[in-house]
Design a protein around this motif. Structure first.
Motif, PDB file in Angstrom:
ATOM      1  N   VAL A   2       0.718  -1.122  -0.217  1.00 55.38           N
ATOM      2  CA  VAL A   2      -0.121   0.056   0.381  1.00 55.38           C
ATOM      3  C   VAL A   2       0.594   1.308   0.042  1.00 55.38           C
ATOM      4  O   VAL A   2       1.688   1.442   0.267  1.00 55.38           O
ATOM      5  N   GLY A   4       0.808   5.059   0.667  1.00 48.87           N
ATOM      6  CA  GLY A   4       0.425   6.245   1.463  1.00 48.87           C
ATOM      7  C   GLY A   4       0.823   7.106   0.755  1.00 48.87           C
ATOM      8  O   GLY A   4       2.019   7.848   0.171  1.00 48.87           O
ATOM      9  N   SER A  38      -3.478   5.417  -0.256  1.00 46.15           N
ATOM     10  CA  SER A  38      -4.369   5.865   0.901  1.00 46.15           C
ATOM     11  C   SER A  38      -3.851   7.333   1.127  1.00 46.15           C
ATOM     12  O   SER A  38      -2.434   7.993   1.170  1.00 46.15           O
ATOM     13  N   SER A  39      -4.877   7.765   1.453  1.00 46.51           N
ATOM     14  CA  SER A  39      -4.519   9.332   2.128  1.00 46.51           C
ATOM     15  C   SER A  39      -5.678   9.584   3.191  1.00 46.51           C
ATOM     16  O   SER A  39      -6.405   8.717   4.005  1.00 46.51           O
ATOM     17  N   VAL A  61      -8.288   4.160  -1.597  1.00 44.49           N
ATOM     18  CA  VAL A  61      -9.000   4.693   0.126  1.00 44.49           C
ATOM     19  C   VAL A  61      -8.652   5.892   0.636  1.00 44.49           C
ATOM     20  O   VAL A  61      -6.979   6.389   0.901  1.00 44.49           O
ATOM     21  N   THR A  62      -9.228   6.672   1.691  1.00 46.77           N
ATOM     22  CA  THR A  62      -8.902   7.963   2.650  1.00 46.77           C
ATOM     23  C   THR A  62      -9.928   7.695   4.025  1.00 46.77           C
ATOM     24  O   THR A  62     -10.563   6.964   4.286  1.00 46.77           O
ATOM     25  N   TYR A  63      -9.008   8.612   4.626  1.00 47.51           N
ATOM     26  CA  TYR A  63      -9.315   7.847   6.150  1.00 47.51           C
ATOM     27  C   TYR A  63      -9.337   9.133   7.263  1.00 47.51           C
ATOM     28  O   TYR A  63      -8.776   9.812   7.158  1.00 47.51           O
ATOM     29  N   ALA A  94      -1.085   6.625   6.785  1.00 39.30           N
ATOM     30  CA  ALA A  94      -2.711   5.796   6.083  1.00 39.30           C
ATOM     31  C   ALA A  94      -2.140   4.715   5.196  1.00 39.30           C
ATOM     32  O   ALA A  94      -2.737   3.715   4.554  1.00 39.30           O
ATOM     33  N   LYS A  98      -4.379   1.497   5.935  1.00 37.64           N
ATOM     34  CA  LYS A  98      -4.247   0.263   4.669  1.00 37.64           C
ATOM     35  C   LYS A  98      -4.256  -0.880   4.801  1.00 37.64           C
ATOM     36  O   LYS A  98      -4.900  -1.858   4.656  1.00 37.64           O
TER      37      LYS A  98
END
Length: 299
Positions: A2, A4, A38-39, A61-63, A94, A98
Motif C-alpha cells: 500500500v 500512502g 491511501s491518504s 481509500v481515505t481515512y 495511511a 490500509k
C-alpha cells in the motif's frame, strides 16, 4: 503493498505519476505489487490522485483524521502536518492503516516537481506464507539413506519390511487425500508436501480415530494441466450422501497453513470445501457424458 500519499492541494496528475514512478524506482519496488493508494480524508477529492487511481485501476481509500491518530509504526511524525491536518502523519499513517501493518517498508519520502510537494510511504500487507514454501525440516534428507546393499536405513537402523497379513483389515480412515508429487507438480511446489501434511494432521488430532485423514503421495495423478493438485475421497456409510468426495484441487502450493487447517477441519465436520476455499483452488472436471457423445457422433 500500500502506498500512502500526501500532496499539496490540486497537485497535477503528471506530477503524482512521476513521483510514484521515481519512488518505486529508487526503492526497487514493483508497480504490479501496489494493491492500493491511501491518504487522509482531506484528499478524498484530490483530482490528480483519482486520475492515477483510475488509469492504473488501483483503489484509492481515505481515512478521517481520528482514524490515523493512533496508528502504530509511524516513524516521522510532524508537528507542522498536525497543525494542517489534525494528525502528525498522513503518508505513513495511511499506508499502515490500509495495509493493516505496524511496520513500514519505506518511511516518508519527499518529492517536488513544478512547485508541488508530495510525500509517499509504503507498507506491506501482512500475508501468511504458503505452507509448501516454508522451510520445513527435510526429515528424509537428513535421516534416511540407502546403504551399499540397496536397503533403506534410517538413523543407522535398517528398515525391516512389514509382513503381508491378508487377514488383517485396512486401517479406517474417513478421508483419503492423494497428493500428486509427480515431476511437473513437484516443480510447482508439491515436493515432500505429503510428508509435511501428515505431520500437521497429527497436530490437529486427525491422524487417527474415526475422523482420520489418510495422506498419500502419487507420482502422477494425470492432472498436469492443473499442476500441484490433489484429489479427495470420502468413505461413506450406507446412509450418507457425499459431501467432499471426488474433489480435485489445484494450485495447492499456494495454500497457507490457515488454508490447510480450514480444509482439514471442513473434512472432519463434513462441511463443503467450497465454503472455506476460494473457487480458484477447484479444478474443473469434464462430464463423462461429453466423451460419450463425441464417441457416438464419430461412430
Amino acid at each position: 503493498m500500500v502506498l500512502g500519499i500526501g500532496c499539496d492541494r490540486n497537485t497535477p496528475a503528471h506530477v503524482i505519476q512521476q513521483g510514484l514512478q521515481t519512488f518505486l524506482d529508487e526503492h526497487n519496488l514493483a508497480p504490479e505489487s501496489v494493491a492500493a493508494f491511501s491518504s487522509i480524508a482531506l484528499k478524498a477529492d484530490e483530482a490528480g490522485i483519482h486520475a492515477i487511481s483510475y488509469r492504473q485501476q488501483t483503489p484509492f481509500v481515505t481515512y478521517e483524521a481520528p482514524q490515523l491518530a493512533d496508528v502504530e509504526g509511524i516513524e516521522n511524525p510532524s508537528e507542522f502536518v498536525k497543525k494542517i491536518t489534525g494528525v502528525s502523519s498522513v503518508a505513513e499513517a495511511a499506508a499502515l492503516k490500509k495495509a493493516g501493518a505496524n511496520r513500514l517498508l519505506v518511511p516518508k519520502w519527499k518529492y517536488k516537481q513544478d512547485g508541488f510537494n508530495m510525500t509517499l510511504a509504503c507498507a506491506r500487507i501482512p500475508a501468511d506464507e504458503a505452507i509448501a514454501k516454508k522451510k520445513w525440516k527435510n526429515w528424509l534428507g537428513e535421516n534416511c539413506h540407502i546403504n551399499a546393499h540397496g536397503n533403506e536405513v534410517v538413523k543407522g537402523y535398517q528398515c525391516k519390511p512389514k509382513h503381508v497379513d491378508l487377514n488383517r483389515p485396512m486401517l479406517y480412515h474417513r478421508h483419503h487425500v492423494l497428493v500428486c508429487e509427480g515431476g511437473r507438480c513437484a516443480k510447482e511446489g508439491s515436493r515432500n508436501l505429503a510428508h509435511h501434511l501428515r505431520t500437521y494432521l497429527k497436530k490437529l488430532g486427525l491422524s487417527e480415530g474415526e475422523n482420520r485423514i489418510k495422506i498419500s503421495r502419487t507420482h502422477c495423478a494425470g492432472t498436469c494441466r492443473n499442476r500441484a493438485a490433489l484429489v479427495i475421497y470420502e468413505r461413506l456409510a450406507s446412509h450418507e450422501t457425499p459431501i467432499n468426495n471426488g474433489l480435485w484441487l489445484r494450485n495447492i502450493d499456494a495454500l497457507t497453513e490457515d488454508d490447510w487447517q480450514q480444509l482439514f477441519l471442513a473434512l472432519k465436520t463434513r462441511t463443503p470445501l467450497q465454503q472455506v476455499l476460494d473457487e480458484g483452488f477447484f479444478a474443473p472436471i469434464e462430464d463423462a457424458q461429453i466423451g460419450k457423445i463425441v464417441t457416438e457422433n464419430i461412430i
